[in-house]
Enzyme design. Structure first.
Site, PDB file in Angstrom:
ATOM      1  N   SER A 106      43.860  64.369  74.604  1.00 47.54           N
ATOM      2  CA  SER A 106      45.043  64.937  73.893  1.00 47.54           C
ATOM      3  C   SER A 106      44.765  65.131  72.483  1.00 47.54           C
ATOM      4  O   SER A 106      45.763  65.664  71.788  1.00 47.54           O
ATOM      5  CB  SER A 106      46.341  63.813  73.988  1.00 47.54           C
TER       6      SER A 106
ATOM      7  N   LYS B 238      34.614  62.927  66.313  1.00 46.20           N
ATOM      8  CA  LYS B 238      34.317  63.154  67.654  1.00 46.20           C
ATOM      9  C   LYS B 238      33.277  64.079  67.914  1.00 46.20           C
ATOM     10  O   LYS B 238      32.670  64.194  69.170  1.00 46.20           O
ATOM     11  CB  LYS B 238      35.714  63.390  68.446  1.00 46.20           C
TER      12      LYS B 238
END
Length: 365
Positions: free
Chosen positions: A113, A83
């Site tokens: 999250s 990411k």
């Protein structure tokens, strides 16, 4: 050709989605973010090759079909997951674009999250700008602590995307922060696709010939950023790209969407592959347009025992497909049967799993 532009469905303020989804965009993204990321290693395992190559019992497969596996270890990337690539690329393009001055003054915001929260927090800290992350109240303590540790301001919200986006809107109203979405934006997709660019180059070097390197890559599919980015990165290369997701517990929204000819917009799932509990995003769907729990656990165990690396359960899903999914294995034999073998790349998307979680997944017998 680039993917078509999906309709706009949100009034949240984000960077212009004007990057064409073509291979050249991913190559440019790779050069842009290279100073800010790790070049993660590629591992191999003769034992796992042997497991993947042997016929499944009762499948009707005749004899071994050599499958040479290469594992791209993004679990060893900064923040423990791929990411960081998309977050860094999106942030750098934002800062270098027409909204750069606003971003430097007001900062950025996202909702996540997990790994994107940590990725944007780190990227923003490195750029010296404020970052706010909207996280569901049920987020794990370790991921909350990690996100705070990278310097982000955390605001809590409800679980659904509607609730999270409502809080993002409130944050933007107060601060003017610009949204960097977790997966559904061309800048994110191009950044995630840099995994594949790096992967293909590394395997070509390993086998000694860039022309006989990877023939296929399989990735996990949650929001679809990694899968879509890999597909864009491999445009025109002849490399086939596959996505993988759990077939039970409602997490197979991409597969169901392809069968129905439309994107599934909501996912409710308690699959152990918690990183894949997200519906495929609109941008990712324009590019993209199934294992059981026990098989994911077995692939997870093999990764720990044979490769000696720690990954998230979501990262084990592609290996589970390669080892246990009969339809996929049949497709592999059909596509590369005449060649007699295939070089197949698997991307381990992340490794952020708490030690306590390992004990829950593999209780003592």
């Amino acid at each position: 050709m680039s993917a078509p532009i999906p309709p706009t469905t949100t009034a949240l303020i984000t960077a212009p989605p004007d990057l064409p989804l073509i291979r050249d965009s991913v190559l440019q993204a790779s050069a842009l973010i290279q100073p800010s990321i790790h070049t993660t290693p590629v591992l191999t395992s003769q034992t796992l090759n042997r497991f993947a190559s042997a016929p499944l019992p009762g499948s009707g497969e005749e004899g071994d079909f050599p499958i040479n596996l290469f594992f791209k270890c993004e679990n060893l990337q900064k923040i423990g997951a791929f990411k960081i690539r998309g977050a860094t690329h999106a942030l750098l393009r934002l800062l270098n674009g027409p909204m750069g001055t606003t971003a430097r003054q007001s900062g950025v915001v996202t909702h996540s999250s997990g790994n994107h929260a940590q990725a944007l927090a780190l990227a923003a800290r490195e750029a010296g700008i404020p970052c706010t992350v909207v996280m569901p109240t049920i987020s794990t303590r370790s991921k909350i602590a990690a996100t705070q540790g990278y310097g982000a301001n955390i605001v809590f919200s409800g679980l659904t995307s509607t609730e999270r986006e409502a809080v993002v809107s409130q944050v933007q109203g107060k601060s003017g922060a610009i949204l960097i979405p977790p997966y559904d934006h061309p800048d994110i997709i191009a950044g995630q696709g840099t995994v594949a660019v790096e992967f293909v180059d590394q395997v070509g070097t390993m086998v000694g010939d860039q022309n006989v390197g990877l023939q296929a890559i399989i990735t996990p599919c949650g929001g679809g950023g990694l899968l879509a980015g890999t597909a864009v990165a491999c445009m025109g290369t002849g490399i086939k790209v596959f996505g993988s997701e759990p077939s039970k517990d409602g997490a197979d929204d991409c597969c169901r969407g392809l069968a129905q000819g439309k994107r599934i917009t909501s996912v409710k799932s308690l699959t152990i592959a918690d990183g894949l509990r997200t519906p495929v995003g609109q941008w990712n769907w324009t590019v993209i347009s199934d294992p059981e729990k026990e098989e994911i656990l077995e692939a997870f165990r093999l990764t720990l025992e044979r490769l000696k690396v720690v990954v998230e359960p979501s990262s084990a899903v592609p290996l589970a497909v390669v080892l246990f999914n009969r339809e996929f294995r049949k497709k592999v034999r059909a596509l590369w049967g005449e060649e007699g073998e295939v070089n197949l790349g698997i991307i381990f998307s992340g490794g952020n799993v708490p030690v306590e979680r390992l004990g829950e997944l593999f209780p003592a017998h």
